[in-house]
Design an enzyme around this catalytic site. Sequence first.
Site, PDB file in Angstrom:
ATOM      1  N   SER A   1      47.054  43.510  44.701  1.00 49.98           N
ATOM      2  CA  SER A   1      45.636  43.625  44.431  1.00 49.98           C
ATOM      3  C   SER A   1      45.129  45.023  44.749  1.00 49.98           C
ATOM      4  CB  SER A   1      44.879  42.541  45.197  1.00 49.98           C
ATOM      5  OG  SER A   1      43.644  42.283  44.582  1.00 49.98           O
TER       6      SER A   1
ATOM      7  N   ASP B   1      45.762  34.974  36.291  1.00 45.17           N
ATOM      8  CA  ASP B   1      44.991  35.626  37.348  1.00 45.17           C
ATOM      9  C   ASP B   1      43.562  35.838  36.836  1.00 45.17           C
ATOM     10  OD1 ASP B   1      43.905  37.230  39.323  1.00 45.17           O
ATOM     11  OD2 ASP B   1      45.709  38.456  39.564  1.00 45.17           O
TER      12      ASP B   1
ATOM     13  N   HIS C   1      46.286  34.678  41.238  1.00 46.11           N
ATOM     14  CA  HIS C   1      46.403  35.911  42.031  1.00 46.11           C
ATOM     15  C   HIS C   1      47.328  35.662  43.221  1.00 46.11           C
ATOM     16  CE1 HIS C   1      44.865  39.933  42.644  1.00 46.11           C
ATOM     17  NE2 HIS C   1      44.479  39.666  43.874  1.00 46.11           N
TER      18      HIS C   1
END
Length: 666
Positions: free
Chosen positions: A206, A312, A343
């Site tokens: 991320s 995601d 995610h």
Amino acid sequence: MPIRVRRPRRNRSSCRTLVVATAAALMTLLVPAAGARAGTPARESQPVYSYGDAIRESVWVDTGLDGDGDGRADRVAVDIVRPRETAAAGRRVPVVMDASPYYSCCGRGNEGQKKTYDADGNPVQFPLFYDNWFVPRGYAFVAVDLAGTNRSDGCDDVGGRSDIQSAKAVVDWLNGRARGYTTRTGDTRSRATAWSTGKVGMIGKSWDGTIANGVAATGVEGLETIVPIGAISSWYDYFHSQGAPLYDANPSWLSDYVGSAEAKGRCAAVQERITAGTPYSGDRTPAWSERDYVPDASKVRASVFVVHGQQDLNVRANQFGQWWDALAAHGVERKIWLSQTGHVDPFDFRRADWVRTLHRWFDHYLLGYDNGIDREPMADIERAPDRWSTDRVWPPRATATTTLRPGPGAAPGVGTLGRTAAAPGSTATFTDDPGLGETDWAARIDTPTPSKAGFVTRPLTRDLRLSGSSRVTVTATPTTGTAHLTAVLVDLGPDTIRDYAAAGEGITTLAERSCWGASTSGDSACFKETRARTADVAHTVVSRGWADLGTWADPGEGRPLTPGRAYTITLELASADHVVPAGHRLALIVGGTDKDLLDPPSTRPTLTLDLARTTARLPLVGGAGAFARATAGAAAPVWPVRGEAPSAGPAAPPRAGHPIPGGAAR
């Protein structure tokens, strides 16, 4: 939207014990490894160094910036763990590096680990398994606090110059090009060139992986490889999609969210500048351009190993797709894993294979071992929970853009999808309903509904594979001065998929643990195991795209619409790789606001689509011929089209406040 991080696929290999070697055994062992040239043993680094006795230290690196305006250059905190034996022998080691804003505010990984320190401020716990696994194998692990976070000076600027320079300066320091100090404010220098080879591999999920993308886009020397996991390539595209807002938020709040307690008092002006420079209107500005790494893909020297969840809905799949395409255009060496998860880190959905592959990747690019990983298939793609396929190159060479065209059907809003253009004057009409979204539209694909226009192929007689990025061009006439559009590709048919909309985003966390590396009393290498969390569904969303119709003339600036006037716009859909099985149908749905995924416009427009001027350009493996073969004849659907479907698809995850790109153990 808070992030959840877990993993499927259970590994019962229990705790792995590392061999602690004596100083006389400082040779890296030679062992056979998969992928080596025939008859040639491939080298693989072995756990011959003591993790318990490793050197643990902190250094503050001068970034050359004064982001907080206090009159002195910002220093970022760099926590390091490296083998003591190599240092005693005067040997240098490569570096695995994770630069993050989350080490104190929010935690990393499925269990929300944070950095910890002893009474003297020396690092004790390094989150995740990278240190436990790689330090005994002859690497250093470096954990960088981005400016304004944890023990660093300055202010976090959410993917801007300060964020990227925070990590780039550390790569420069590891190569002797920047200054480091033993304390945050002192003058005693710390030099890395005595122990660092200068070869760096950046990794992270991320926001952390986003920093790796941004640093690679500077072309900094010494960064040999990056491994961005669920990472952002353009912050504009994180908050907007072609002018349409994806979140009722501005990136400035993220700066405050991750900032240290002392940074909160000095960084208000920085956050105000971010707010002013990144308007909610969706207009592109210099501040957004600063946070877009895709145009600088030509500068990337590092190899790139991309990992992303195709479902995601936080860092959406368009982020990896546009980055991948730009890297490919410039010949960057690359590899990709695409999962069915949301995610989620690969450590939490394919653990044993991930550790083995990452180990070989770093051995090759940081130690220079010829282990064959660069000659193995480029892509691993999850086809069903815990079932993977590979491709020599991705997208496959046989992929060709194929134009499909919607047509009117027997009932309003229930149209056809094929190769034949609709007759001039053919239309479909829908009214924006912010209370409905893609899963609602797909569940009622065969029913006239006022909120969507749906177009469906006949049941397929052969499997049909999409691989890459799709584009949908629509000509729409609105009834109001503002309008948002959504285009969705859907696989209509029963399947068992990872339940990406549930807590865990496709995984369930278990109580038992497995161990990956060596442990100390303050830093365990043992992590909770996971398994796939699945759902039986009647349809699967393959790809999505959104746009503000007001950007029809200029993607960087929205304009008021004239009611009753027709506008043509192309929606960029997220990259995907999906096989629509024989017996299923492929659908294109066009709607307005996609509930929980797109913010609604200020009005409730009705839009009329000109079907003769609306097309979907899809990356089909085998091209138009494959589509013709898959739609030839009359296949029976795998369940009655107008009968009872197995179940609804997964609901879109409810929005819980503002998005957080990977910032917690959620």
